[in-house]
Design an enzyme around this catalytic site. Structure first.
Site, PDB file in Angstrom:
ATOM      1  N   SER A  92       0.847  -1.181   0.000  1.00 31.78           N
ATOM      2  CA  SER A  92       0.000   0.000   0.000  1.00 31.78           C
ATOM      3  C   SER A  92       0.885   1.233   0.000  1.00 31.78           C
ATOM      4  O   SER A  92       1.916   1.263   0.678  1.00 31.78           O
ATOM      5  CB  SER A  92      -0.905   0.004   1.235  1.00 31.78           C
ATOM      6  OG  SER A  92      -1.788   1.113   1.212  1.00 31.78           O
ATOM      7  N   HIS A 106      -2.737   7.251  -4.403  1.00 33.10           N
ATOM      8  CA  HIS A 106      -2.810   6.096  -3.512  1.00 33.10           C
ATOM      9  C   HIS A 106      -2.884   4.846  -4.370  1.00 33.10           C
ATOM     10  O   HIS A 106      -3.506   4.834  -5.437  1.00 33.10           O
ATOM     11  CB  HIS A 106      -4.062   6.187  -2.635  1.00 33.10           C
ATOM     12  CG  HIS A 106      -4.547   4.873  -2.114  1.00 33.10           C
ATOM     13  ND1 HIS A 106      -5.543   4.142  -2.744  1.00 33.10           N
ATOM     14  CD2 HIS A 106      -4.159   4.130  -1.047  1.00 33.10           C
ATOM     15  CE1 HIS A 106      -5.753   3.027  -2.079  1.00 33.10           C
ATOM     16  NE2 HIS A 106      -4.929   2.986  -1.046  1.00 33.10           N
ATOM     17  N   ARG A 110      -3.410  -6.379  -2.921  1.00 36.22           N
ATOM     18  CA  ARG A 110      -3.460  -7.294  -1.788  1.00 36.22           C
ATOM     19  C   ARG A 110      -3.980  -8.669  -2.190  1.00 36.22           C
ATOM     20  O   ARG A 110      -4.671  -8.830  -3.203  1.00 36.22           O
ATOM     21  CB  ARG A 110      -4.344  -6.709  -0.695  1.00 36.22           C
ATOM     22  CG  ARG A 110      -5.755  -6.390  -1.166  1.00 36.22           C
ATOM     23  CD  ARG A 110      -6.546  -5.579  -0.146  1.00 36.22           C
ATOM     24  NE  ARG A 110      -7.874  -5.235  -0.642  1.00 36.22           N
ATOM     25  CZ  ARG A 110      -8.145  -4.152  -1.355  1.00 36.22           C
ATOM     26  NH1 ARG A 110      -7.183  -3.297  -1.652  1.00 36.22           N
ATOM     27  NH2 ARG A 110      -9.376  -3.922  -1.779  1.00 36.22           N
ATOM     28  N   HIS A 176     -20.670  12.099   3.264  1.00 36.62           N
ATOM     29  CA  HIS A 176     -21.019  13.261   4.075  1.00 36.62           C
ATOM     30  C   HIS A 176     -20.658  14.578   3.388  1.00 36.62           C
ATOM     31  O   HIS A 176     -21.108  15.638   3.809  1.00 36.62           O
ATOM     32  CB  HIS A 176     -20.348  13.177   5.444  1.00 36.62           C
ATOM     33  CG  HIS A 176     -18.853  13.223   5.401  1.00 36.62           C
ATOM     34  ND1 HIS A 176     -18.089  12.191   4.907  1.00 36.62           N
ATOM     35  CD2 HIS A 176     -17.981  14.182   5.788  1.00 36.62           C
ATOM     36  CE1 HIS A 176     -16.821  12.511   5.005  1.00 36.62           C
ATOM     37  NE2 HIS A 176     -16.716  13.716   5.533  1.00 36.62           N
TER      38      HIS A 176
END
Length: 305
Positions: A92, A106, A110, A176
């Protein structure tokens, strides 16, 4: 599931390649390497570059952890696996640049195995992807990013890029705030249907495409002039990155729930950030264009062959 060694070897090699490339791009600082051991089983290597000429902070981590009980975040879509032994191996990275005209990025790749790793009946899957978070975006940069992502997917099916691009837009979404974290990229999970060899080949295709996607953007924008206004906006927008990682990110939750090393899990957070109460960009400003033109799902390759 003895193939986990193949995955581990590839991901460790990918970590080394990305670190070497980022050091070359930065030209000033080197990564500090920090090996760690997880009390419950496994460990990893966290590598962090700080206060570089190009990168304010870049973290590239490798981990291979195992234990007696699969964490809730990993079994959320597979509740029948809750409580089983597990192995997880992954790389990561998060890169926070100095220049506001260079996007944050980013990536995560995995492999999970639930059950005894030596048992042919063990359940396994791949996951990962990468995404781009600009502050002052350039259409040609975003288009390049998605072109490389599509090229990584095309050998595995024409519809795959659109599927994983949509999944990325939906995953990296701040409910949000009613906005995407950035301009997306690829996100996939629970990949095992094509079989191990083909699934692993796809993981490698995505992993090998990360540097070709990001490197040209960094080279093009790292010397772009900027002032205090651009820097303040960059720090403000980094707050969204923090909000997403702490509220929604499954990788962060998995690391914390599995008893991973907190310093390594949270090295994705930016070193400097600010919040401002009820702030809104000026109408017609470059800052407003980020919101109106980029922080929403969009077909960036429309009309591109």
């Amino acid at each position: 599931m003895n193939e986990i060694k193949e995955v581990k070897d590839y991901l460790q090699s990918l970590q080394s390649r990305i670190i070497a490339e980022l050091e070359q791009l930065d030209g000033k600082q080197k990564f500090k390497r920090d090996s760690w051991v997880r009390p419950g089983g496994g460990g990893g290597l966290s590598c962090v570059l700080s206060d570089g000429a190009v990168f304010e902070q870049a973290g590239v981590g490798f981990s291979h952890v195992f234990g007696d009980e699969l964490p809730a975040s990993a079994s959320k879509t597979r509740p029948e696996l809750a409580g089983r032994r597990f192995q997880a191996v992954g790389v990561s990275l998060v890169i926070h640049p100095q220049n506001p005209y260079v996007p944050t990025t980013h990536a995560n790749l995995r492999f999970f195995c639930a059950g005894d790793a030596n048992d042919e009946a063990a359940v396994w899957w791949f996951g990962g992807g990468y995404d781009l978070t600009p502050y002052y975006a350039f259409p040609e940069d975003v288009q390049h990013w998605h072109q490389v992502a599509r090229q990584a997917c095309d050998p595995f099916g024409e519809a795959l890029y659109a599927r994983y691009k949509k999944w990325c837009d939906e995953y990296f979404y701040l409910k949000h705030r009613d906005e995407t974290r950035g301009v997306g990229g690829l996100f996939f999970d629970d990949l095992n249907e094509p079989g191990f060899a083909r699934s692993f080949e796809f993981l490698r295709s995505v992993g090998d495409s990360f540097l070709p996607a990001y490197r040209p953007i960094v080279k093009k924008r790292k010397s772009h002039p900027f002032g205090e206004r651009q820097r303040e906006f960059q720090l403000y927008r980094r707050g969204r990155y923090v909000e997403f990682n702490l509220l929604y990110d499954r990788g962060t939750l998995f690391g914390l729930q599995s008893g991973g090393r907190t310093e390594s899990i949270l090295m994705s957070l930016p070193p400097r950030v600010r919040w401002a109460y009820n702030w809104h960009p000026e109408p017609g400003s470059p800052e407003e264009r980020l919101y109106t033109d980029y922080l929403r799902p969009r077909d960036w390759l429309a009309g591109v062959a």
